[in-house]
Design an enzyme around this catalytic site. Sequence first.
Site, PDB file in Angstrom:
ATOM      1  N   ASP A  10      -9.930   8.889  11.058  1.00  0.00           N
ATOM      2  CA  ASP A  10     -10.965   8.467  12.073  1.00  0.00           C
ATOM      3  C   ASP A  10     -12.248   7.671  11.576  1.00  0.00           C
ATOM      4  OD1 ASP A  10     -11.897   7.643  14.569  1.00  0.00           O
ATOM      5  OD2 ASP A  10     -12.638   9.493  15.061  1.00  0.00           O
ATOM      6  N   HIS A  27      -9.681  -1.247   9.608  1.00  0.00           N
ATOM      7  CA  HIS A  27      -8.234  -0.711   9.583  1.00  0.00           C
ATOM      8  C   HIS A  27      -7.810  -1.039   7.971  1.00  0.00           C
ATOM      9  CE1 HIS A  27      -9.048   0.676  13.525  1.00  0.00           C
ATOM     10  NE2 HIS A  27      -8.705  -0.534  13.986  1.00  0.00           N
ATOM     11  N   LEU A 121       7.133  14.239  -1.600  1.00  0.00           N
ATOM     12  CA  LEU A 121       6.301  14.445  -0.463  1.00  0.00           C
ATOM     13  C   LEU A 121       6.838  14.011   0.726  1.00  0.00           C
ATOM     14  CD1 LEU A 121       3.104  14.697   0.433  1.00  0.00           C
ATOM     15  CD2 LEU A 121       3.167  12.524  -0.134  1.00  0.00           C
TER      16      LEU A 121
HETATM   17  C1  IPE Z   1      -7.593   9.346  17.064  1.00  0.00           C
HETATM   18  O1  IPE Z   1      -8.759   8.550  16.928  1.00  0.00           O
HETATM   19  C2  IPE Z   1      -6.466   8.660  16.924  1.00  0.00           C
HETATM   20  C3  IPE Z   1      -6.179   8.368  15.614  1.00  0.00           C
HETATM   21  C4  IPE Z   1      -7.042   8.422  14.533  1.00  0.00           C
HETATM   22  C5  IPE Z   1      -4.938   7.439  15.114  1.00  0.00           C
HETATM   23  P1  IPE Z   1      -9.586   7.875  18.283  1.00  0.00           P
HETATM   24  O2  IPE Z   1     -10.779   7.141  17.472  1.00  0.00           O
HETATM   25  O3  IPE Z   1      -8.579   7.192  18.903  1.00  0.00           O
HETATM   26  O4  IPE Z   1     -10.068   9.095  19.169  1.00  0.00           O
HETATM   27  P2  IPE Z   1     -11.011   9.303  20.136  1.00  0.00           P
HETATM   28  O5  IPE Z   1     -10.755   8.257  21.071  1.00  0.00           O
HETATM   29  O6  IPE Z   1     -12.376   9.148  19.705  1.00  0.00           O
HETATM   30  O7  IPE Z   1     -10.682  10.624  20.799  1.00  0.00           O
HETATM   31  C1  IPE Z   2      -9.336   5.208  13.346  1.00  0.00           C
HETATM   32  O1  IPE Z   2     -10.293   4.775  13.247  1.00  0.00           O
HETATM   33  C2  IPE Z   2      -8.023   4.440  13.336  1.00  0.00           C
HETATM   34  C3  IPE Z   2      -7.495   4.394  14.564  1.00  0.00           C
HETATM   35  C4  IPE Z   2      -7.745   5.152  15.803  1.00  0.00           C
HETATM   36  C5  IPE Z   2      -6.321   3.281  14.578  1.00  0.00           C
HETATM   37  P1  IPE Z   2     -11.334   4.159  14.673  1.00  0.00           P
HETATM   38  O2  IPE Z   2     -10.798   2.725  14.873  1.00  0.00           O
HETATM   39  O3  IPE Z   2     -10.879   4.809  15.819  1.00  0.00           O
HETATM   40  O4  IPE Z   2     -12.560   3.975  14.155  1.00  0.00           O
HETATM   41  P2  IPE Z   2     -14.100   4.213  14.882  1.00  0.00           P
HETATM   42  O5  IPE Z   2     -13.642   5.527  15.479  1.00  0.00           O
HETATM   43  O6  IPE Z   2     -13.998   3.478  16.194  1.00  0.00           O
HETATM   44  O7  IPE Z   2     -14.956   4.160  14.118  1.00  0.00           O
HETATM   45 MG    MG Z   3     -12.262   6.610  16.319  1.00  0.00          MG
END
Ligand code: IPE
Ligand code: IPE
Ligand code: MG
Length: 234
Positions: A10, A27, A121
Amino acid sequence: MPRHIAIVMDGNGRWARKRLMPRVAGHKRGLETVRRVVQLCVERGVPNLTLFAFSSENWRRPADEVSFLMQLFLRALHDEIRRLHKNGIRLRVIGDKSRFDAALLAAIEEAERTTASNTQLTLTIAANYGGRWDILNAVSEMLAAHPDRREGFSEEDLAAHLSLHDLPEPDLFIRTGGEQRVSNFLLWQLAYTEFYFTDCLWPEFDDAAFDKAIASFRSRERRFGRTSEQLGGA
Ligand code: IPE
Ligand code: IPE
Ligand code: MG
């Protein structure tokens, strides 16, 4: 060493925003961290890595971000598979694949088939994955497999139908990006997993950050309900 690490990757969006870049740039940068962490698991001798790439709730994001993520996934499968195979990595994808388009499904199928017998792995990508979906799916499969069962079911009966049924449960759960929640990742399988949260954003999660998480894990006493004395601890 943990035998299985599960990571909620995240913080990509915030990493990009801090640099005045579009979220999707985060991303793209996050994919580089994926490459590095996979390599680190091989180097450190961690045999199973499961990465949360896209949750069943992430469809709620703006359509252009969702489609960018799907394209990035497809491209990564094409670009990385040879290197993964060369390094002895078995790739698998878990999640509800029914919403993926034909090109992505074909790429997943080919990547899984190519790397199926690798043993260095096991890299599992959770895509359109939700822990509740996984449990519900397992219950449905279990009931279908035993239509006449009268005497009820055991945990093992259910676990046999979960996505990661053939892997040890995660020893270590890591979430980057500062949030301290599970966000519907591996609900069943995390029952006795050690949790590690870090403010580090996923694109910035480097070797030192990885080793810090491992060091934290190694300092924990895993009691599984027993007392410290029973384990011969302090
Ligand atoms: C969780 O991250 C899902 C992934 C990393 C794929 P999110 O950014 O979607 O989670 P929330 O919405 O903050 O809980
Ligand atoms: C995690 O990073 C990747 C996915 C959920 C696909 P985020 O896109 O949730 O990044 P933040 O949380 O908005 O910084
Ligand atoms: Mg996120």
